[in-house]
Design an enzyme around this catalytic site. Structure first.
Site, PDB file in Angstrom:
ATOM      1  N   SER A 117      43.783  41.180  36.686  1.00  0.00           N
ATOM      2  CA  SER A 117      43.480  41.667  38.051  1.00  0.00           C
ATOM      3  C   SER A 117      44.626  41.537  39.234  1.00  0.00           C
ATOM      4  O   SER A 117      45.094  40.192  39.249  1.00  0.00           O
ATOM      5  CB  SER A 117      42.177  41.367  38.733  1.00  0.00           C
ATOM      6  OG  SER A 117      42.072  41.765  40.054  1.00  0.00           O
TER       7      SER A 117
ATOM      8  N   GLN B 179      46.439  45.169  36.136  1.00  0.00           N
ATOM      9  CA  GLN B 179      45.454  45.902  36.923  1.00  0.00           C
ATOM     10  C   GLN B 179      45.842  45.949  38.341  1.00  0.00           C
ATOM     11  O   GLN B 179      46.019  44.960  39.062  1.00  0.00           O
ATOM     12  CB  GLN B 179      44.228  45.779  36.553  1.00  0.00           C
ATOM     13  CG  GLN B 179      43.177  46.642  37.494  1.00  0.00           C
ATOM     14  CD  GLN B 179      42.704  46.044  38.886  1.00  0.00           C
ATOM     15  OE1 GLN B 179      42.432  44.795  38.759  1.00  0.00           O
ATOM     16  NE2 GLN B 179      42.736  46.854  39.946  1.00  0.00           N
TER      17      GLN B 179
ATOM     18  N   HIS C 177      32.736  49.713  36.779  1.00  0.00           N
ATOM     19  CA  HIS C 177      33.169  48.503  37.448  1.00  0.00           C
ATOM     20  C   HIS C 177      31.815  47.438  37.192  1.00  0.00           C
ATOM     21  O   HIS C 177      31.544  46.332  38.040  1.00  0.00           O
ATOM     22  CB  HIS C 177      33.189  48.605  39.258  1.00  0.00           C
ATOM     23  CG  HIS C 177      34.333  47.852  39.520  1.00  0.00           C
ATOM     24  ND1 HIS C 177      35.513  48.209  39.862  1.00  0.00           N
ATOM     25  CD2 HIS C 177      34.415  46.571  39.965  1.00  0.00           C
ATOM     26  CE1 HIS C 177      36.279  47.335  40.325  1.00  0.00           C
ATOM     27  NE2 HIS C 177      35.515  46.254  40.254  1.00  0.00           N
TER      28      HIS C 177
HETATM   29  C1  LIG Z   1      32.957  39.256  39.157  1.00  0.00           C
HETATM   30  C2  LIG Z   1      33.804  40.618  38.863  1.00  0.00           C
HETATM   31  C3  LIG Z   1      35.001  40.732  39.472  1.00  0.00           C
HETATM   32  C4  LIG Z   1      35.563  42.116  39.104  1.00  0.00           C
HETATM   33  N1  LIG Z   1      36.884  42.081  39.741  1.00  0.00           N
HETATM   34  C5  LIG Z   1      37.736  43.345  39.195  1.00  0.00           C
HETATM   35  C6  LIG Z   1      39.027  43.554  39.587  1.00  0.00           C
HETATM   36  O1  LIG Z   1      39.532  42.768  40.474  1.00  0.00           O
HETATM   37  N2  LIG Z   1      39.695  44.699  39.273  1.00  0.00           N
HETATM   38  C7  LIG Z   1      39.072  45.518  38.275  1.00  0.00           C
HETATM   39  O2  LIG Z   1      39.841  46.808  37.978  1.00  0.00           O
HETATM   40  N3  LIG Z   1      37.734  45.490  38.168  1.00  0.00           N
HETATM   41  C8  LIG Z   1      37.257  44.216  38.296  1.00  0.00           C
HETATM   42  N4  LIG Z   1      35.779  44.270  37.923  1.00  0.00           N
HETATM   43  C9  LIG Z   1      35.335  44.975  36.833  1.00  0.00           C
HETATM   44  C10 LIG Z   1      35.582  44.940  35.593  1.00  0.00           C
HETATM   45  O3  LIG Z   1      36.983  44.909  35.324  1.00  0.00           O
HETATM   46  C11 LIG Z   1      35.009  45.678  34.387  1.00  0.00           C
HETATM   47  O4  LIG Z   1      34.959  46.870  34.541  1.00  0.00           O
HETATM   48  C12 LIG Z   1      33.387  45.212  34.537  1.00  0.00           C
HETATM   49  O5  LIG Z   1      33.043  43.799  34.502  1.00  0.00           O
HETATM   50  C13 LIG Z   1      32.717  45.658  33.091  1.00  0.00           C
HETATM   51  O6  LIG Z   1      31.244  45.514  33.061  1.00  0.00           O
HETATM   52  P1  LIG Z   1      30.509  44.236  32.505  1.00  0.00           P
HETATM   53  O7  LIG Z   1      30.734  43.024  33.332  1.00  0.00           O
HETATM   54  O8  LIG Z   1      29.395  44.571  32.361  1.00  0.00           O
HETATM   55  O9  LIG Z   1      31.269  43.979  31.079  1.00  0.00           O
HETATM   56  C14 LIG Z   1      35.035  43.200  38.320  1.00  0.00           C
HETATM   57  C15 LIG Z   1      33.874  42.920  37.797  1.00  0.00           C
HETATM   58  C16 LIG Z   1      33.229  41.518  38.096  1.00  0.00           C
HETATM   59  C17 LIG Z   1      31.925  41.072  37.264  1.00  0.00           C
END
Ligand SMILES: Cc1cc2nc3c(=O)[nH]c(=O)nc-3n(C[C@H](O)[C@H](O)[C@H](O)COP(=O)(O)O)c2cc1C
Length: 384
Positions: free
Chosen positions: A112, A133, A281
């Site tokens: 990220s 990303q 997300h």
């Molecule tokens: C704590 C946390 C921080 C996240 N930060 C980002 C981020 O900086 N950029 C991004 O594209 N997605 C971010 N996401 C989303 C994840 O990339 C992903 O889409 C998501 O965790 C998928 O769902 P899951 O946790 O149920 O597997 C974040 C998710 C979590 C849980």
């Protein structure tokens, strides 16, 4: 079945429970929670698990392989590590631990923009295999500089994000006063004192920082200032005018993450995007939205032969990967599962989590009599 992992933690749930005991409450709640009332967070997993698969027990079987080709690259399994912001706050040094584990298992790791390791460091650790990303910068010069750095780090895939036009409304983080570095209120200090291995590791690796953004940002921002910095540095809402210059500049594969319906996929194809990650997300942005398995089914039926369709949000096991692949996904990603693993088991957590997912997925394939990952859709039970 040869078990090559610590048999005390054979499921993501085991890792989640262990992680909860090992990291401060503010960090666990940041990782674990969804937005608002967690409706879509829970729906992601429960609706995915309604997908059922049929086994063929009497067919000849010549062995199963998890190998998956995506964008001309052969990966060892159809699962990758999704980008996570503030990763090192959840577990110290976790981006490096996970990137290295992904490299060793030959699966993709996505860094990220707001993670706590730099593009350069992760590029070096993965010998140019990690994806990057990009949060969309408000200034063209910052955008161009980040894209240039990702290209110099040899990232094969750039991921742009469409589901953060605003920050998610997350009550736990608001209550905890989540900040970077963590605000040492009496409440947070007490939480840290109760988690000695997290505290010692934080001492060892130092305060987490947005390493990729360090050259552009002032030091020591609290949540309010961080929100302001992010607001004026990034302009979350994507559109044609913002995507076009990125497409022109980026020579590698370009992926749009956060897609939740067919209209946006049609637009992505028109703009020359190579792949989409159907994602909400992890239920952190729009509590009133759909679970990702629903649009995935519609999108793969309509556009599966025109663009690479991937999915994340709510997957927590090998059977979940199989359900998504059978529903037409070319590849899957997980966010929290890997972070639970690394928070629970530290340096061994990445390797452990990938190993249990591979073992579980292979067991499903053998059960179904599914020899290759392309064969999953033939095992889908259509319920409507
Ligand atoms: C704590 C946390 C921080 C996240 N930060 C980002 C981020 O900086 N950029 C991004 O594209 N997605 C971010 N996401 C989303 C994840 O990339 C992903 O889409 C998501 O965790 C998928 O769902 P899951 O946790 O149920 O597997 C974040 C998710 C979590 C849980």
């Amino acid at each position: 079945m040869a078990l090559t992992f610590d048999t005390r933690y054979p499921s993501i749930d085991d890792l989640r429970n262990k992680a909860q005991k090992r990291i401060p409450k503010f960090a666990f709640e940041y990782l674990d929670g969804g937005c608002n009332e967690d409706v879509n967070l829970l729906r992601n997993t429960s609706e995915l698990r309604e997908v059922q698969l049929k086994p063929n027990y009497l067919k000849n079987h010549h062995g199963s392989s998890l190998k998956t080709k995506l964008f001309g690259i052969e990966y060892d399994a159809p699962v990758g590590i999704a980008p996570i912001g503030l990763q090192g706050l959840i577990w110290p040094n976790s981006p490096e631990i996970l990137a290295k584990a992904a490299f060793n298992h030959n699966i993709p790791f996505i860094l990220s923009t707001v993670s706590t390791s730099s593009i350069e460091r992760i590029g070096e650790l993965t010998e140019g295999k990690a994806w990057f990303q990009l949060y969309h910068p408000a200034e063209d010069t910052l955008r161009d500089d980040l894209i240039k750095r990702a290209a110099e780090a040899e990232c094969p895939v750039l991921v742009i994000l469409c589901d953060v036009p605003t920050f998610g409304f997350r009550p736990r983080d608001i209550r905890n006063g989540l900040a970077m570095p963590p605000k040492m209120s009496i409440k947070n200090v007490l939480q840290v004192l109760g988690k000695p291995s997290w505290a010692l590791n934080t001492l060892k690796y130092g305060q987490p920082n947005f390493e990729t953004l360090k050259p552009y940002m002032p030091k020591g921002l609290d949540l309010k200032q961080l929100g302001k910095f992010m607001d004026h540095t990034f302009s979350g809402r994507l559109n044609e005018a913002k995507i076009k210059p990125i497409r022109d500049m980026w020579k590698g594969k370009l992926v749009l993450k956060g897609v939740a319906n067919e209209v946006d996929v049609e637009e992505a194809i028109r703009l020359g995007i190579d792949g989409v990650i159907v994602s909400n997300h992890g239920g952190r942005q729009l509590d009133a939205g759909e679970s990702t398995i629903k649009p995935l089914e519609r999108i793969t039926a309509k556009y599966g032969d025109k663009i690479e369709v991937m999915i994340d949000s709510g997957l927590r096991s090998g059977p979940d990967i199989a359900r998504a692949m059978a529903s037409g996904a070319k590849f899957t990603f997980m966010g929290r599962s890997f972070m639970y693993g690394v928070s629970a088991l530290g340096n061994k957590g990445g390797d452990h989590t990938i190993s249990i997912l591979k073992t579980q997925l292979l067991q499903v394939m053998e059960q179904l009599c599914c020899e290759t990952v392309e064969d999953f859709p033939n095992h889908l039970i259509k319920t409507n």
